[in-house]
Motif scaffolding. Structure first.
Motif, short mmCIF file in Angstrom:
data_model
loop_
_atom_site.label_atom_id
_atom_site.label_comp_id
_atom_site.label_asym_id
_atom_site.label_seq_id
_atom_site.Cartn_x
_atom_site.Cartn_y
_atom_site.Cartn_z
N GLU A 69 11.99 -10.52 -2.29
CA GLU A 69 11.56 -11.61 -2.20
C GLU A 69 11.46 -12.72 -0.53
O GLU A 69 11.46 -13.40 -0.08
N LYS A 70 11.04 -11.43 0.19
CA LYS A 70 10.28 -12.03 1.66
C LYS A 70 9.90 -10.21 2.04
O LYS A 70 9.99 -9.68 2.44
N TRP A 71 8.61 -11.11 2.50
CA TRP A 71 7.81 -9.82 2.89
C TRP A 71 7.55 -9.87 5.13
O TRP A 71 7.43 -11.14 4.85
N GLU A 72 8.08 -9.20 5.28
CA GLU A 72 8.45 -8.50 6.75
C GLU A 72 6.63 -7.36 7.22
O GLU A 72 7.08 -6.94 7.36
N ILE A 111 5.02 -10.81 -5.35
CA ILE A 111 6.04 -11.33 -5.04
C ILE A 111 7.05 -10.50 -6.00
O ILE A 111 8.30 -10.71 -6.41
N ARG A 112 6.51 -9.66 -7.75
CA ARG A 112 6.28 -9.48 -8.42
C ARG A 112 6.26 -8.57 -9.02
O ARG A 112 4.80 -8.22 -8.88
N THR A 113 6.71 -6.92 -9.15
CA THR A 113 5.95 -5.79 -9.43
C THR A 113 6.78 -5.67 -10.78
O THR A 113 7.41 -5.72 -11.17
N GLU A 114 5.46 -4.38 -11.74
CA GLU A 114 6.13 -3.46 -12.96
C GLU A 114 5.94 -1.86 -12.56
O GLU A 114 4.56 -1.63 -12.46
N CYS A 115 6.74 -1.16 -12.74
CA CYS A 115 6.41 -0.04 -13.48
C CYS A 115 6.24 0.34 -14.97
O CYS A 115 7.76 0.36 -14.86
N PRO A 156 3.35 -13.98 5.52
CA PRO A 156 3.14 -14.00 6.47
C PRO A 156 1.74 -14.02 7.38
O PRO A 156 0.70 -12.81 6.40
N ASP A 157 1.07 -15.37 7.67
CA ASP A 157 -0.07 -15.29 8.29
C ASP A 157 -1.71 -15.20 6.69
O ASP A 157 -2.58 -15.30 7.12
#
Length: 75
Positions: free
Chosen positions: A57-60, A40-44, A33-34
């Motif tokens: 899938e989507k940031w809000e 979009i992919r993270t790993e621990c 957004p903006d």
């Protein structure tokens, strides 16, 4: 290339008397957004072993955050 994006956080904790080396990585960034570049992919990983992987899938984001969210909590 230098991006100034947060790519990895590493830290060590002690759990049940044993030290655990933890690593959180942001593996891919795309415009959100903006126009912000967001992972979009993270790993621990714990001691080098992948324990969690996420794909966003989507940031809000809310338009604003109420100032009360930053006020000290009283009991």
């Amino acid at each position: 290339a230098k991006t100034d994006l947060l790519m990895r956080v590493e830290y060590t904790t002690t759990e049940q008397g044993a030290k655990v080396r933890k690593q959180w990585s942001a593996l891919e960034h795309k415009a959100g957004p903006d126009g912000q570049l967001l992972p979009i992919r993270t790993e621990c990983r714990h001691n080098g072993t992948a324990v969690e992987q996420w794909e966003v899938e989507k940031w809000e984001f809310p338009a604003t955050i109420d100032d009360a969210e930053f006020a000290p909590q009283t009991k």
